[in-house]
Design an enzyme around this catalytic site. Structure first.
Site, mmCIF file in Angstrom:
data_model
loop_
_atom_site.group_PDB
_atom_site.id
_atom_site.type_symbol
_atom_site.label_atom_id
_atom_site.label_comp_id
_atom_site.label_asym_id
_atom_site.label_seq_id
_atom_site.Cartn_x
_atom_site.Cartn_y
_atom_site.Cartn_z
ATOM 1 N N TYR A 76 -3.238 4.346 7.028
ATOM 2 C CA TYR A 76 -3.632 3.302 7.934
ATOM 3 C C TYR A 76 -4.833 3.941 8.867
ATOM 4 C CZ TYR A 76 0.770 1.047 7.287
ATOM 5 O OH TYR A 76 1.823 0.486 6.608
ATOM 6 N N LYS B 8 0.747 -1.233 0.023
ATOM 7 C CA LYS B 8 -0.159 0.003 0.030
ATOM 8 C C LYS B 8 0.964 1.223 0.064
ATOM 9 C CE LYS B 8 0.347 1.941 3.488
ATOM 10 N NZ LYS B 8 1.539 2.785 3.499
#
Length: 393
Positions: free
Chosen positions: A235, A150
């Site tokens: 996140y 990611k």
């Protein structure tokens, strides 16, 4: 001279509780602990090395060398069998440490050669964000399943293209949202969604760290696609969505980039955003490259609160729950067995390959975050709240 080994005295022979039993191809033990203690976990069952999913790792930077390759030692279903790097000397040295032969070292220009290696079933892409789209396209053309770090890409258009080429090639695409597989984050998600503490009302998520030299890819817009938001703020965004199990209906963001710091001429140093969800939950999230490290998650619910310290870290998780018990308040701390989240993530993808399952964090999960981040940047630029028509709009 020989020594006779005495036979086991029948009445002193170990019981099934001590020896365990073989059941359905696994060795299981009964619980030897008393009721006051948590039962011991069953021993892990691993596939023979010859039956594990073979992974090539693309990119030999800090994350690969410090976390991902060492994590394979704890994998039960996967093994590293090849490396892809633009630095031959580093690749050879790394390969020697992991028993990988020189014939299993590839450059970025060699991706098409992977098609001739059936022992390489999957590739873990650990390269700068801007490179993901073309690399995943080449890997799909070579017939390899892809586990991609990611953020998924630099734009939602790139992310959608990655999904399309993998679907066309009939290969699986998973985004490496490691916190989805980490036990403490899983425990928080299950507790919130169980309703045990009532409905959630507020979420606070923060992920900050002090960034150093400008001579790193994360501070180069053409490679990173953004600053703190896509790198570490993601996140907070993805973690909030995962904990609540729903998609935001509106969002608002603010961005600050110090005018006297050339590192942030075209990047966000500090980014704060609010998400509102259909259930009425409001999430306040913040991320920064200019604040001392903090990676915490807090949820306020009707009947209590949950705090997970170091929620987005590799280690050091601390989970506390506050609630009423009778006529007093209590704060309890959950202590969970330590597990390597990278090993859990890799094994999950290996299991999906072995059993033809859909990954828990497929490409569509990464695409949703890309679209949301684009809306967050738009809000920060215009100063307006953005109302979302749907999670994929």
């Amino acid at each position: 001279m020989s020594h006779d080994i005495p036979a086991i005295i029948p009445h002193l022979a170990p019981s099934i509780l001590d020896t365990g039993m073989v059941e359905k191809g696994q060795i299981n033990f009964g619980n030897w602990r008393g009721d006051a203690d948590v039962p011991e976990s069953q021993p892990p069952q691993a596939l023979p090395p010859s039956e594990r999913v073979g992974f090539a790792i693309m990119g030999l930077g800090r994350l690969t060398l410090g976390e991902i390759l060492p994590a394979f030692a704890g994998c039960r279903l996967a093994k590293p069998v090849a490396l892809i790097s633009g630095r031959p000397e580093k690749a050879r040295l790394t390969a020697h440490s992991y028993g990988i032969g020189d014939d299993s070292l590839f450059t970025y220009d060699d991706i098409h050669r992977l098609a001739d290696r059936p022992d390489i079933q999957a590739v873990y892409v650990v390269t700068p964000n801007a490179l993901h789209e073309k690399q995943v396209e080449a890997l799909a053309a070579a017939g390899k399943h892809v586990l991609c770090e990611k953020p998924m890409a630099n734009s939602s258009a790139e992310a959608q293209h990655m999904i399309d080429v993998c679907q066309k090639a009939h290969v699986k695409l998973m985004i490496a949202y490691r916190c989805h597989y980490e036990p403490f984050n899983q425990a928080v998600r299950k507790l919130v969604q169980s309703g045990e503490l009532g409905r959630p009302k507020l979420v606070e998520a923060i992920n900050t760290q002090m960034q150093g030299s400008a001579d790193q890819w994360r501070l180069k817009p053409e490679l990173a696609g953004g600053g703190a938001l896509p790198d570490i703020g993601l996140y907070c965004l993805n973690g909030t969505r995962a904990v609540l199990g729903e998609e935001p209906e509106s969002l608002f963001a603010q961005m600050v980039s110090p005018p006297n710091d050339p590192r942030y001429k075209d990047l966000d140093e500090t980014f704060s955003f609010m998400l509102r969800f259909p259930s009425g939950v409001i999430a306040n999230c913040a991320t920064s490259y200019g604040a001392h490290e903090s990676k915490d998650l807090r949820i306020q619910l009707e009947k209590g609160w949950i705090t997970l310290e170091n929620a987005f870290s590799y280690t050091g998780h601390r989970l506390r729950i506050g609630r009423r018990e009778g006529n007093h308040k209590t704060v309890s701390e959950w202590r969970l067995p330590a597990e390597n989240q990278f090993a859990l993530e890799i094994d999950h993808f290996a299991d999906c390959i072995l059993n033809d399952l859909t990954p828990r964090t497929p490409g569509e999960e990464g695409l949703r975050d890309q679209k949301l981040m684009e809306s967050l940047y738009e809000s920060a630029k215009t100063g307006r709240m953005i109302h979302l028509l749907s999670p994929m709009s």
